[in-house]
Design an enzyme around this catalytic site. Structure first.
Site, PDB file in Angstrom:
ATOM      1  N   LYS A 102      47.143  41.106  54.596  1.00 56.63           N
ATOM      2  CA  LYS A 102      45.719  40.772  54.738  1.00 56.63           C
ATOM      3  C   LYS A 102      45.213  41.323  56.050  1.00 56.63           C
ATOM      4  O   LYS A 102      45.975  41.443  57.018  1.00 56.63           O
ATOM      5  CB  LYS A 102      45.526  39.259  54.732  1.00 56.63           C
ATOM      6  CG  LYS A 102      44.122  38.829  54.364  1.00 56.63           C
ATOM      7  CD  LYS A 102      43.957  38.865  52.857  1.00 56.63           C
ATOM      8  CE  LYS A 102      42.690  38.214  52.391  1.00 56.63           C
ATOM      9  NZ  LYS A 102      42.814  37.839  50.967  1.00 56.63           N
TER      10      LYS A 102
HETATM   11  N1  GLU Z   1      40.793  39.652  48.592  1.00 56.32           N
HETATM   12  C1  GLU Z   1      41.272  39.383  47.271  1.00 56.32           C
HETATM   13  C2  GLU Z   1      42.272  38.259  47.282  1.00 56.32           C
HETATM   14  O1  GLU Z   1      42.255  37.426  48.157  1.00 56.32           O
HETATM   15  C3  GLU Z   1      41.753  40.642  46.552  1.00 56.32           C
HETATM   16  C4  GLU Z   1      42.876  41.364  47.211  1.00 56.32           C
HETATM   17  C5  GLU Z   1      43.168  42.728  46.599  1.00 56.32           C
HETATM   18  O2  GLU Z   1      42.494  43.119  45.648  1.00 56.32           O
HETATM   19  O3  GLU Z   1      44.084  43.375  47.101  1.00 56.32           O
HETATM   20  O4  GLU Z   1      43.051  38.113  46.388  1.00 56.32           O
END
Ligand code: GLU
Length: 403
Positions: A102
């Site tokens: 993240k």
């Molecule tokens: N931000 C989204 C999540 O928390 C998607 C992450 C992604 O598509 O890699 O799952």
């Protein structure tokens, strides 16, 4: 307790139900790599401002690090670390060949001009590109980050590295290597999970639904539930909330918000506080905003039968206990909101194979995969006499353990 403490607490609670190799638990308790950067951005007035950014690469055990980048004034290392940890578990629950990561930048993007936002987005990639890439770490959108931001980032990455696959970022716009259906995917995935479990959840055919949040996820989820015959009685944005007992027309609410920049004053609806919204009597409560919304403070007052977590980390471990004791079923984030990353993995695959799948193919694959895993988690919870969060953690840990 910060978000990462909460995440580790969830892990401890799951491993108290089913034990795992201590080496696996130790490994999963610490991210593999964390990078903190300072991003210089030339602002429109000519001054250079410095922004703090992070990328936490939690686990590559099952594949490249995968997870969004959040632009938020409160984003910090603890939050990003927790979100990265949840991505590892989420990708394992969804059974896709991805690890967890993240990113975040501490910024309120609403205070930046479009040009400043673009320079900040490109700056983030300039600082981090050596540790990103299709086979290394594949970021995507999260809170306040859009397909357009992804297109700037992937363009910057291509300029710096010569990569032409476009697979270093997902959630890109359709004309720029994005996948059909990605924008809708998180909300739709949540709806498919709900559909797969609906009969077991004991909710009426036509449910009364409350949605917290009107970003990409909350807005789309509200529309999907309404389109499928449910009544969305309340919705909020980051500043206000409205309720209308006989149901809101979500497209009209969105149009109103676009015009008036607020939900307050929407015809026929009553303004309430965010706290009141969460405590409304309803069948399904959908938190689709930020962490720590349902806590020990308000858990006893939650009247929903089901909480479908489309945000990451909206319920604290203390609240989980209260809700479980009160018979409120919490469908956990790492299952309920996995639709986004699932379609992200489809986008990545299409980019690497130079393919373009139709929306129908994307949605069918998403529904098949997520319904299967929803049932896997449900059955595991039933077999272990535990809640869905612990069961989802256990399913994920088993998959992480065999790699
Ligand atoms: N931000 C989204 C999540 O928390 C998607 C992450 C992604 O598509 O890699 O799952």
């Amino acid at each position: 307790m910060n978000q990462f403490d909460h995440a580790l607490e969830q892990l401890a609670r799951a491993t108290a139900v089913q034990s795992f190799d201590p080496a696996l638990i130790r490994k999963i308790s610490s991210p593999e790599r964390e990078v903190r950067v300072t991003i210089p951005v030339v602002m429109d007035d000519g001054a250079t401002r410095l922004f703090e950014g992070y990328r936490v690469q939690h686990s590559s055990v099952r594949g490249p690090y995968k997870g969004g980048i959040r632009f938020h004034a409160d984003a910090d290392i603890h939050e990003v670390r927790a979100l990265a940890f949840w991505m590892t578990l989420k990708c394992a629950v969804a059974n896709i060949p991805m690890g967890g990561g993240k990113g975040g930048i501490t910024v309120d993007p609403k205070e930046l001009s479009a040009g400043e936002l673009e320079r900040l987005s490109r700056g983030f990639v300039r600082m981090l590109y050596p540790v990103l890439g299709p086979k290394v770490d594949v970021p995507a959108p999260d809170v306040n980050t859009t397909p357009e931001i992804m297109s700037w980032m992937v363009d910057e990455y291509a300029t710096l590295t010569g990569d032409t696959t476009g697979a270093a970022f997902t959630g890109k716009p359709l004309g720029k290597g994005g996948s059909e259906g990605r924008a809708l995917a998180t909300g739709l995935g949540g709806f498919y999970v709900f559909e797969a479990l609906k009969d077991k959840l004991g909710v009426p055919q036509s449910s009364r639904v409350v949605v917290q949040g009107m970003g990409n996820v909350g807005g789309n989820a509200a529309k999907l539930f309404q389109q499928h015959g449910h009544t969305v009685i309340a919705i909020s944005d980051s500043k206000s909330a409205i309720v209308k007992d006989d149901g809101l027309d979500i497209a009209a609410v969105e149009a109103y918000k676009k015009e008036h920049k607020t939900l307050v004053g929407f015809p026929g609806a009553r303004s309430i506080s965010n706290e009141e919204l969460l405590e409304l009597s309803c069948d399904v409560l959908i938190p689709a905003a930020l962490e720590h919304q349902v806590t020990h403070v308000n858990a006893t007052r939650i009247q929903a039968k089901v909480i479908l977590e489309l945000a990451n980390g909206p319920t604290t471990p203390e609240a989980d206990d209260v809700l479980f004791a009160n018979g409120v079923v919490v469908v956990p984030d790492i299952l309920a909101n996995a639709g986004g990353v699932v379609v992200s993995s489809f986008e990545w695959e299409q980019n690497l194979k130079n393919e373009h799948w139709t929306e129908q193919v994307v949605f069918e694959k998403l529904q098949t995969l997520i319904s299967t895993e929803a049932n896997t988690v449900w059955e595991r919870a039933h077999a272990l006499h535990t809640d869905l969060r612990r069961a989802a953690f256990i399913v994920a840990l088993e998959r992480l353990g065999v790699h």
